[in-house]
Scaffold this motif. Structure first.
Motif, PDB file in Angstrom:
ATOM      1  N   LYS A   1       0.899  -1.186  -0.008  1.00 27.50           N
ATOM      2  CA  LYS A   1      -0.039   0.067  -0.006  1.00 27.50           C
ATOM      3  C   LYS A   1       0.854   1.134  -0.078  1.00 27.50           C
ATOM      4  CE  LYS A   1      -3.467   2.468   2.921  1.00 27.50           C
ATOM      5  NZ  LYS A   1      -4.283   2.119   4.115  1.00 27.50           N
ATOM      6  N   GLU A   2       0.480   2.323  -0.620  1.00 24.31           N
ATOM      7  CA  GLU A   2       1.140   3.779  -0.231  1.00 24.31           C
ATOM      8  C   GLU A   2       0.069   4.467   0.021  1.00 24.31           C
ATOM      9  OE1 GLU A   2       2.591   3.931  -4.436  1.00 24.31           O
ATOM     10  OE2 GLU A   2       0.954   5.062  -5.201  1.00 24.31           O
ATOM     11  N   THR A   3       0.523   5.606   0.731  1.00 22.47           N
ATOM     12  CA  THR A   3      -0.350   6.819   1.443  1.00 22.47           C
ATOM     13  C   THR A   3       0.555   7.931   1.308  1.00 22.47           C
ATOM     14  OG1 THR A   3      -1.028   5.043   3.077  1.00 22.47           O
ATOM     15  CG2 THR A   3      -1.209   7.508   3.489  1.00 22.47           C
ATOM     16  N   ILE A   4      -0.294   8.705   0.753  1.00 21.97           N
ATOM     17  CA  ILE A   4       0.204  10.264   0.535  1.00 21.97           C
ATOM     18  C   ILE A   4       0.483  10.970   1.928  1.00 21.97           C
ATOM     19  CG2 ILE A   4      -0.032  12.193  -0.605  1.00 21.97           C
ATOM     20  CD1 ILE A   4       0.613  10.260  -2.575  1.00 21.97           C
ATOM     21  N   THR A   5       1.554  11.645   2.164  1.00 25.61           N
ATOM     22  CA  THR A   5       1.769  12.166   3.534  1.00 25.61           C
ATOM     23  C   THR A   5       2.949  13.228   3.199  1.00 25.61           C
ATOM     24  OG1 THR A   5       2.592  11.842   5.804  1.00 25.61           O
ATOM     25  CG2 THR A   5       3.739  10.567   4.040  1.00 25.61           C
ATOM     26  N   ILE A   6       3.287  13.965   4.349  1.00 26.81           N
ATOM     27  CA  ILE A   6       3.885  15.092   4.272  1.00 26.81           C
ATOM     28  C   ILE A   6       5.155  14.886   4.978  1.00 26.81           C
ATOM     29  CG2 ILE A   6       4.114  17.562   4.593  1.00 26.81           C
ATOM     30  CD1 ILE A   6       2.351  17.053   2.465  1.00 26.81           C
TER      31      ILE A   6
ATOM     32  N   THR B   1       4.027   0.765   2.244  1.00 25.20           N
ATOM     33  CA  THR B   1       3.873  -0.252   3.481  1.00 25.20           C
ATOM     34  C   THR B   1       3.701  -1.535   3.284  1.00 25.20           C
ATOM     35  OG1 THR B   1       1.613   0.538   3.824  1.00 25.20           O
ATOM     36  CG2 THR B   1       3.332   1.986   5.083  1.00 25.20           C
ATOM     37  N   ILE B   2       3.863  -2.295   4.017  1.00 26.12           N
ATOM     38  CA  ILE B   2       3.625  -3.718   4.175  1.00 26.12           C
ATOM     39  C   ILE B   2       3.045  -3.861   5.683  1.00 26.12           C
ATOM     40  CG2 ILE B   2       4.225  -6.135   4.239  1.00 26.12           C
ATOM     41  CD1 ILE B   2       6.789  -5.478   2.556  1.00 26.12           C
TER      42      ILE B   2
END
Length: 381
Positions: free
Chosen positions: A9-14, A28-29
């Motif tokens: 999974k990939e999550t947009i963050t700052i 992430t795993i």
């Protein structure tokens, strides 16, 4: 070499490291971060990153990190892990108890400048609408408190006047009391790119930083002033602007207060601020002061970036006012590639100010001393 562990999974963050606020994809795993990838759509970084943001992410699993709510009845008691419902109920109960016991103004809040605009707005709204007072603050009034006062006094709002991309339109870049190549690396890279394209660079700093002289960037003028002479140097630069008629009368008459300009010009134009007087005091060559003034005022698009080397002084507010007045006198406001811009320590210090996380004004820099300000919010809240 491909990552041997394929993210699920990939999550947009700052990124939380510096004040640039680069956009990243946290890959992430399960609940484990395995890679941080610069986000190409990031408004501040456009897919670029520094080594810290790219690789220094192991703090997420540090044993000292608090991962669950905890409460204790006194500072002498050990922390007890609890569920979220119990934590919320305990916090609400204690806030009520303290206000009943000690009065409405006995509690308050502090918003984080690593939060989003929406979170900051909700925090100040909670303090004002629920707790019923103006006891709300954020870090912009600590390290950059002089920015709030100095820019509010000169240009009307304690805020940066440009976004980071604006530096790519600048013809002259003045860096005062900051080291963007190390403190704000992605912005520093953009600045060096513009210098390689031909922009002039003025550095005002006691230190010989990488911005002054490196394989990728070399300052046209370095004013290595003695610590504590910020105001003297800036007023001496303004002295040259005034004495050599390098200011912009049309801009001043259209956008500023002409009478106030005359008072300021009389002050900085006096012999007390002549480069020949200030140079020996500040430990710099008077001709370098003149060169800096001539380069900056010639523009045609000159911008100023400054950091804690300006603000964390007993004369910090005055130093910021000097920068604002210098820019206004030369007409360096209101266009791409110009302006006065503080380099912050966290990614959303600007939002903390603009969204009203300060005791004396609401969102949009509307002062609470004006009766119409709270009245305009009450119907919506």
């Amino acid at each position: 070499m491909p990552n041997p562990r394929k993210p699920e999974k990939e999550t947009i963050t700052i990124c939380a490291y510096c004040g640039v606020g680069c956009g990243f994809k946290a890959e992430t795993i399960g609940e484990e971060i395995v890679r941080m990838t610069p986000w190409k759509e990031g408004k501040a970084n456009h897919g670029h990153s520094c080594v810290k943001g790219r690789f220094a992410y192991d703090y997420w699993r540090h044993p000292d990190r608090v991962r669950t709510p905890m409460i204790r009845k006194s500072i002498d008691d050990p922390w007890q892990e609890v569920g979220w419902d119990e934590a919320f109920a305990h916090a609400a109960s204690e806030l009520k108890r303290l206000q009943v016991t000690y009065g409405r103004s006995s509690v308050g809040g502090v918003s984080s400048s690593r939060c989003t605009n929406e979170e900051i707005f909700l925090t100040q709204k909670f303090v004002r609408a629920v707790l019923g007072n103006n006891n709300i603050d954020n870090c912009a009034r600590i390290c950059h408190s002089p920015t709030q006062f100095g820019l509010s006094a000169t240009v009307g709002a304690g805020a940066a006047s440009q976004h980071f991309d604006s530096v790519l339109q600048s013809d002259v870049i003045m860096v005062v009391g900051a080291n963007p190549t190390e403190g704000h690396p992605v912005f520093g890279s953009m600045m060096k790119r513009r210098v390689r394209q031909g922009a002039k660079l003025i550095v005002i700093d006691p230190r010989r930083t990488e911005s002054v002289d490196s394989p990728h960037c070399r300052a046209d003028v370095h004013l290595a002033l003695r610590p504590g002479t910020n105001v003297a140097i800036l007023n001496s630069i303004a002295h040259v602007v005034v004495r050599e008629n390098r200011h912009d009368p049309e801009f001043i008459k259209a956008r500023c207060e002409w009478r106030e300009f005359e008072v300021w010009a009389e002050l900085v134009g006096s012999d007390d601020y002549s480069p020949d007087t200030i140079g020996p005091i500040a430990g710099v060559d008077p001709e370098d002061i003149r060169r800096a003034a001539r380069i900056y005022s010639s523009g045609p698009r000159s911008t100023i970036y400054y950091g804690l080397g300006v603000t964390e002084h007993s004369q910090g507010s005055t130093g910021v006012m000097c920068l604002g007045n210098l820019a206004l006198s030369c007409g360096m406001y209101g266009r791409e590639g110009v302006g006065v811009n503080p380099l912050r320590g966290q990614g959303n210090v600007q939002g903390g100010s603009c969204l009203g996380s300060r005791p004396h004004d609401y969102s949009g820099y509307r002062f609470d001393t004006h009766a119409e300000t709270p009245e305009s919010f009450e119907p919506e809240w």
